[in-house]
Every structure is written in structure tokens, then in C-alpha cells.
Enzyme design. Structure first.
Site, PDB file in Angstrom:
ATOM      1  N   GLU A  16     -10.594  24.555  -5.289  1.00 24.24           N
ATOM      2  CA  GLU A  16      -9.679  25.259  -4.387  1.00 24.24           C
ATOM      3  C   GLU A  16      -9.791  24.746  -2.955  1.00 24.24           C
ATOM      4  OE1 GLU A  16      -7.419  26.952  -5.656  1.00 24.24           O
ATOM      5  OE2 GLU A  16      -8.305  27.119  -7.649  1.00 24.24           O
ATOM      6  N   HIS A  76      -7.252  21.959  -2.440  1.00 19.76           N
ATOM      7  CA  HIS A  76      -5.904  22.464  -2.121  1.00 19.76           C
ATOM      8  C   HIS A  76      -5.851  22.973  -0.688  1.00 19.76           C
ATOM      9  CE1 HIS A  76      -4.661  22.032  -6.225  1.00 19.76           C
ATOM     10  NE2 HIS A  76      -5.415  23.017  -6.702  1.00 19.76           N
TER      11      HIS A  76
END
Length: 565
Positions: A30, A33
Site C-alpha cells: 500500500e 500506491h
């Protein structure tokens, strides 16, 4: 029988390493991203580890960082990622879907790539701190093998292959594999030899035993192995001096006169070299085979040496002992052998009145069972008595660990006392920032090939789908690797990180790979797909993902059940 409390304790013991491993890998994914989204000016509203109800949260700037209830994933919520929501004109520069397709592609790709980069980092750290690997030691060799005929001997340490130094068994086999069809010059350190011996060995070409390699045919030295016979013993002569001193079958010899020992081939040498002239006893350290403590010398039993033992060709035989290869270590419950009355410690002598000299003889006789007969006659020795028992083999499905698939063959439900052991481990590490980084890249490439070829062999039907595991398998593996040490745990983390990298790139809608397909189509068409088509694709992708998760969970439960029966 295992109690419910046992299973509960097992689950709890697996949770800590599981959450550490999965939490770090989710965070890394994550974070990829998140960082690229911020770089392109996208407003990130939520950065969550886990799904569902938020347990802990902290807001800084535009982003709420939170820890959520279900720890099996995570997400980065970006402003303007909902195609049905209105975005004010003055806020469009912060909206994900308002960014050029190339930037959206980069933001989505960043998550899987971070898992790949993290794997390089992890394997680099393993190279720095050191990893315990199989050393480049030759195991027991058959005298008729090419390896033995060329001059190699059991216990040799190979240090050089064609002028290139090798420090592990893996490096040795790689050098041999690329030399198929030619001879290799091996530099060998041999016990008792004052200097390195050069051995010229022919390398043939054969089928690669590693089915997860992209190369089907590789160079091989016929008969070369790193496995050796363990020191698990059988009492051949119940009236021998060892039996009279209290030595029992199926014990592991772990020391001779205070010196540790690993291999059967070293027992005779150690007895002769550590027993002074005039001394007529030997101190043998024994341990239970299933609970060997490498730090202990074992329970010491002093055994009288028979008269003239130094002139005997084999001191273990002179003591009335032999390798436990043809001794039954375990009889499985409700198996044909168990129902026929076969017991642990029984020694196999003959099958259908034909002598057996190796465990391979036993396997081949059972595998080749003729179903038109009423069974096989097993002649055994139990104590001082010979017995003949009729056993009818049954067809069984077994998982072949080398091929990763199930195979069916006749079995009778016994486990041999032949416990092959690998070579002495060595600590392999690299130094210098460039070499450390190169090690990380090479290991990542190696394990990426392994995972990719696992999927290829699965599609080709050469690997059983039962090898697919889910969260329970990850939890068990995480716990076992955590117990094995930091290098083993890091290696497992790097391998799963590579799995996440590749899994997320699969062109399945709902995964990152599915979004990348959508953006690729948009770049080629000059316009995105219609909402209806994307919704259908997302639903199909969700169904595929749910099916895969359910199948993996089923394998987890079935494998857990089989392993604990």
C-alpha cells in the site's frame, strides 16, 4: 490424541509471526500506491492496514491512517476514484480519475513493484547477515556411479569448479548444470589429504529434478548426491556386546567417546581413532530419532569391545549393530502392515522368499505387486525369532514432494529406518554494498522464476492444485520459519512478497493487474471502457477471487487434517 486446547494453542502460536509477516507486506504494497499517488498530486484520503471497522486511526493532513479489524489486506482510498461521484472543477487536479492514464497506470503498478523491490531488499539483508545453507559436501556414493569412478569420495568438500570457487551445494550444482556434455575439474578438500585434490569428472545431461525450473535438461554428474546415511541403528545380534549393554534398535548415535557424529560412514573411523590402545570399551551417545538435540552428546552407554575388534573390517558389525535401513521405524495405523501384525523394530529379511538388501528393494517389490495374487509374504526378524506375515498392498494416493503432484502406487503403510541426512550446513554471507545488492537481485530473480514456473506447471497439470494454500498455510509457514531463525523468516517474507507481486499482476478485475488491463485498453482506444462492461468484469473477477480463496481454504483444512491424523 490432540485436544481442542492443543489446536487453540497452535493457532495462537501462529498468529504472532503471521501478523508480523502479513502486516509488513501489506504495508509495503500500500505504501507503493500511496507514495506514487502523492508524487502525482492525488489526494489520499485513507491509508488502511486491514479492512472493515477502524480500530485505530490518526489523521495528518488530508490522510487518515488507520488499523482496521480484518487483517487480511489493506487499501489506499484516493480522492476522485469513484467514477459516479461529482468532482468540483477546482478539485479535479487532486482526483485520481482526472489524472492522465499513464499516471493512473503508474500509481496502480507501484503497489506490486514495491513488493518486488522489497524482496530485493529482504534477500540483500539475508546476504548481509548470513544464511545457513547446505555446504558443498559429497554424500554417500554408490561404487558403480560415475562420481565414484572419477575419484570423488563421500565426505569430500568441493571448493572449486573449473577455477570458480563455490561455497555451497547450490553453487556447486549450478556450475555442474551449465557444464552439461563436458568435463569439469573439481578442487576437493579430503579428510587426511594435506592439500586440495583435483578431480576430473564427466558431466552428462539429464532430466532436471527441479520441475520448477524453466530448464528441462541440465548437466548432471551421475551418482553425485549430498545425502548420507544417518546414524540410526538396528541391533543385528541380540547377543552382541552392544545389545548386552542396553543398546536398542532405532536409536540415533550422536556421539562416540565424546565426539559428535552425523553420518554412519564416520562411526567406524571414530571408534578406531578415539579409543586408545589397551582400552576395551567405547562410549556411545544415543538419542531418540524424533527428538535429536544437536547440542547434546546423548545418553551415554559404555559398550564392551569384543576381542580382536581392531582386526574386524567393521567395528559396528563387531558390536552386533548395523544401519536401520531395513528396520521398520513406524507402522501406520489401520494399514495393511498394521493389520497383518508388523511392528516397529521388526527387521525385513525377505519378500516372497527373495532376500532384500536395501529399502529400494522393498519399495520396488511393493510397487510391482501383482493384484492377481493374494498378497506378499514378508519374512521378518523380531528379536531372535523369524516370522512370515502375508500382507496385501493397497493402492494409495501420495504427494510426491519432488514433482509437486499426487501419484498412485501400492503401499503397505510402513516407514523405513533409512533416515538420509543432508550435508553439514555452512553460513553463507556476502560483503560490500554492491555484492550485497547483487545477491538480493539474483535471489529475487531465482525465486521469481520458481513462483512463475510453479504457476506454469500448475496450468500444465504437472503440479497438483492441492499445493495452493491460503492464510492458514501462510500462518503455519510463518510460525515455522520464525522458530527457525531470522534468516529463515526473512526468506519466507521475501518469497511471499514475490508471490504478492505476481498475484497482483494477474489480469483479473478487482486486482491491480485487472486495473492495469483497463488502463491499457483506455490508452489504446483513447477512451475508457463503459461503466457496464467494467462492472461486469469486476463481478467476474470477484467471483474468481472468491473461488480461489475458498479453494485455498479447503486445501488448508484438508492438509491440516491429513498432517494431524
Amino acid at each position: 490424541m490432540n485436544t481442542p486446547l492443543f489446536y487453540l494453542q497452535s493457532v495462537v502460536a501462529n498468529l504472532g509471526p503471521f501478523f508480523i509477516l502479513l502486516g509488513i507486506l501489506i504495508f509495503v504494497h500500500e505504501l507503493g500506491h500511496f507514495l506514487v499517488a502523492k508524487f502525482f498530486g492525488v489526494r489520499v484520503e485513507t491509508f488502511s492496514l486491514g479492512f472493515g471497522k477502524k480500530l485505530l486511526q490518526y489523521k495528518r493532513g488530508d490522510t487518515t491512517y488507520c488499523l482496521s479489524l480484518i487483517p487480511l489486506g489493506g487499501y489506499v482510498k484516493m480522492y476522485g476514484d469513484d467514477p459516479t461521484a461529482e468532482v468540483p472543477a477546482d478539485q479535479k487536479r487532486y482526483a485520481f480519475l482526472q489524472k492522465p492514464v499513464s499516471q493512473r497506470f503508474a500509481i496502480v503498478l507501484a503497489g506490486p513493484l514495491m513488493n518486488l523491490f522489497f524482496a530485493v531488499f529482504v534477500f540483500s539483508m539475508i546476504g548481509l547477515i548470513g544464511d545457513q545453507v547446505a555446504g558443498p559436501f559429497v554424500g554417500d556414493l554408490a561404487t558403480e556411479s560415475k562420481a565414484h569412478e572419477s575419484g570423488l569420495r563421500a565426505g569430500d568438500k568441493v571448493t572449486v569448479v573449473n577455477g570458480q570457487p563455490v561455497a555451497s551445494w547450490n553453487q556447486l550444482t549450478k556450475q555442474i548444470q551449465v557444464a552439461g556434455g563436458a568435463n569439469v575439474k573439481l578442487g576437493v578438500e579430503r579428510r587426511g589429504a594435506p592439500e586440495v585434490i583435483e578431480v576430473d569428472v564427466p558431466v552428462g545431461i539429464g532430466e532436471n529434478e527441479n520441475i520448477f525450473s524453466s530448464e528441462r535438461q541440465v548437466g548432471q554428474i551421475q551418482g553425485l548426491t549430498n545425502e548420507s546415511r544417518s546414524t540410526l541403528l538396528g541391533v543385528k545380534d541380540p547377543k552382541g556386546t552392544a545389545a548386552q549393554a542396553g543398546v536398542e534398535s532405532l536409536k540415533m548415535v550422536t556421539s562416540i567417546n565424546g565426539q559428535k557424529v552425523m553420518f554412519w560412514r564416520d562411526l567406524d573411523r571414530l571408534i578406531r581413532s578415539t579409543t586408545p590402545d589397551g582400552v576395551n570399551t567405547v562410549k556411545i551417545g544415543l538419542q531418540t530419532a524424533t527428538a535429536v538435540d544437536p547440542e547434546s552428546l546423548g545418553d551415554i552407554i559404555e559398550v564392551r569391545l569384543p576381542e580382536g575388534w581392531r582386526q574386524a573390517p567393521d567395528t559396528m558389525a563387531a558390536l552386533g549393530l548395523e544401519s536401520a535401513e531395513l528396520y521398520i521405524f513406524q507402522v501406520k495405523s489401520s494399514s495393511p502392515a498394521g493389520l497383518a501384525g508388523l511392528q516397529a523394530k521388526d527387521q525385513l529379511l525377505r519378500i516372497n522368499n527373495e532376500p532384500v538388501s536395501t529399502w529400494l528393494d522393498v519399495l520396488n517389490r511393493v510397487k510391482g505387486y501383482d493384484t492377481l495374487t493374494d498378497g506378499l509374504d514378508f519374512t521378518i526378524r523380531r528379536g531372535e525369532e523369524e516370522l512370515t506375515l502375508k500382507i496385501k498392498p493397497e493402492m494409495t494416493s501420495l504427494m510426491n514432494p519432488l514433482k509437486g503432484q499426487e501419484e498412485k502406487r501400492f503401499t503397505i503403510g510402513i516407514v523405513s529406518g533409512l533416515f538420509p541426512v543432508g550435508p553439514e550446513p555452512v553460513i553463507y554471507r556476502v560483503s560490500g554494498p554492491i555484492e550485497i545488492f547483487k545477491h538480493g537481485v539474483k535471489e529475487t530473480a531465482h525465486w521469481t522464476e520458481f513462483v512463475v514456473m510453479s504457476l506454469v506447471r500448475l496450468v500444465q497439470g504437472e503440479v497438483s492444485a492441492r499445493n495452493i494454500g491460503g492464510v492458514i498455510t501462510i500462518g503455519r509457514v510463518a510460525a515455522h520459519s520464525f522458530e527457525a531463525g531470522i534468516s529463515a523468516f526473512l526468506k519466507m517474507m521475501g518469497l511471499i512478497s514475490i508471490n504478492l507481486f505476481l498475484l497482483n499482476l494477474l489480469p483479473i478485475p478487482i486486482l491491480d493487474g485487472g486495473h492495469l488491463v483497463f488502463y491499457s485498453i483506455e490508452a489504446l482506444r483513447g477512451a475508457p471502457l463503459s461503466m457496464r462492461k467494467m462492472e461486469i468484469a469486476q463481478q467476474v473477477g470477484l467471483m474468481l477471487l472468491m473461488f480461489l480463496m475458498a479453494f485455498a481454504f479447503f486445501n488448508d483444512i484438508s492438509n491440516l487434517w491429513v498432517n494431524r491424523m
